[in-house]
Design a protein around this motif. Sequence first.
Motif, mmCIF file in Angstrom:
data_model
loop_
_atom_site.group_PDB
_atom_site.id
_atom_site.type_symbol
_atom_site.label_atom_id
_atom_site.label_comp_id
_atom_site.label_asym_id
_atom_site.label_seq_id
_atom_site.Cartn_x
_atom_site.Cartn_y
_atom_site.Cartn_z
ATOM 1 N N UNK A 34 4.802 -16.581 -4.248
ATOM 2 C CA UNK A 34 3.791 -16.049 -3.283
ATOM 3 C C UNK A 34 4.168 -14.544 -3.088
ATOM 4 N N UNK A 35 3.364 -13.621 -2.333
ATOM 5 C CA UNK A 35 3.755 -12.475 -2.335
ATOM 6 C C UNK A 35 3.243 -12.057 -0.704
ATOM 7 N N UNK A 36 3.618 -10.838 -0.133
ATOM 8 C CA UNK A 36 3.069 -10.353 1.031
ATOM 9 C C UNK A 36 2.531 -8.847 0.607
ATOM 10 N N UNK A 37 1.245 -8.632 0.842
ATOM 11 C CA UNK A 37 0.737 -7.378 0.635
ATOM 12 C C UNK A 37 -0.028 -6.842 1.853
ATOM 13 N N UNK A 38 -0.517 -5.682 1.993
ATOM 14 C CA UNK A 38 -1.199 -5.069 3.018
ATOM 15 C C UNK A 38 -2.639 -5.600 3.090
ATOM 16 N N UNK A 39 -3.103 -5.749 4.152
ATOM 17 C CA UNK A 39 -4.438 -6.517 4.419
ATOM 18 C C UNK A 39 -5.516 -5.541 3.801
ATOM 19 N N UNK A 40 -5.209 -4.245 3.846
ATOM 20 C CA UNK A 40 -6.290 -3.252 3.321
ATOM 21 C C UNK A 40 -6.608 -3.592 1.823
ATOM 22 N N UNK A 41 -5.143 -3.805 1.288
ATOM 23 C CA UNK A 41 -5.212 -3.859 -0.461
ATOM 24 C C UNK A 41 -5.869 -5.224 -0.878
ATOM 25 N N UNK A 42 -5.764 -6.038 0.139
ATOM 26 C CA UNK A 42 -6.343 -7.416 -0.262
ATOM 27 C C UNK A 42 -7.873 -7.241 -0.185
ATOM 28 N N UNK A 43 -8.348 -6.595 0.783
ATOM 29 C CA UNK A 43 -9.714 -6.548 0.798
ATOM 30 C C UNK A 43 -10.413 -5.724 -0.402
ATOM 31 N N UNK A 44 -9.667 -4.711 -0.890
ATOM 32 C CA UNK A 44 -9.991 -3.895 -2.032
ATOM 33 C C UNK A 44 -10.173 -4.709 -3.363
#
Length: 294
Positions: free
Chosen positions: A238-248
């Motif tokens: 698993x990983x932790x990423x910024x919400x904005x990056x996920x949307x892109x």
Amino acid sequence: MISLKDLEFLTSLARHGHFARAAEECGVSQPAFSMRIRKLEERLNAAIVKRGNRFQGFTPEGEALMRHARKIMDGMKLLEEEFRSAGGEVTGQLSLAVIPTAVGFAAQAVGQLRAAHPAITVRLQTASSLTIQQGLEKRVFDAGITYGEGVSPEMMRVEPLYEERYVLVAPKALAPRKTGTATWAEAAELPLSLLEPSMQNRRILDLVFRDVGVVPSVVAETGEFTSSLLMAANGVAATVIPEGLLHSLGEMQDIVALPLGDPAVEKNVSLVTPHRLPGLSTVEALRTVLKLNS
């Protein structure tokens, strides 16, 4: 005594910290590049660079010269931009550095900038927050999209863009649940692929985990998010990423994305630029696209 070509060579050496790469950028051989620096030192009767098997930085006299060189080259860049833009069209190259977590946001901003000003060429580079700040101070970058925290407003112009929030991205087989939210404690129990410890984003996450009182199970460390996302897509970690990056990124198969809470964490991401009066037209165009002039 000192020509603009001399200053161009010196600022290129400061950017690259490497004689061969600086010589390549300046379009000359390394011996010719080194000879030009030596000739300048002879004219000034002072050592400019610390020499060894490789470039080791500038001497105090060299640092003093570089401070003036950067100002002069800044003025030349501004003059060239104003000359090219005299007809009303903003042209030139914009050197923009962004932290890995802001790549998605930056890509959209560059698209909007190019749509508004097609004659602008953007040189986009990902870098750590420390590298961005140092690059802005040395005029390697024209602008940076980075964490506003820790940047002195006296040294740099800091303009908030958005608040970075975090999402747990996990393979369906590893995710604590398929919908809803996840806690940082739950994320710590999973095998995680995170950014390298030198990156500000990693330091932020490590601090959150520490405050929660848990030790994350980190199985991989990377310099960018692509590898971590591929590991999640392949069921490895698993990983932790910024919400904005996920949307892109759009929809991804076989993974679950859960906003992280308990505690809710937000970090400011800002446009950071050197104080320049007047400002570069390319930077001002970016600022307008980002609607930061109001």
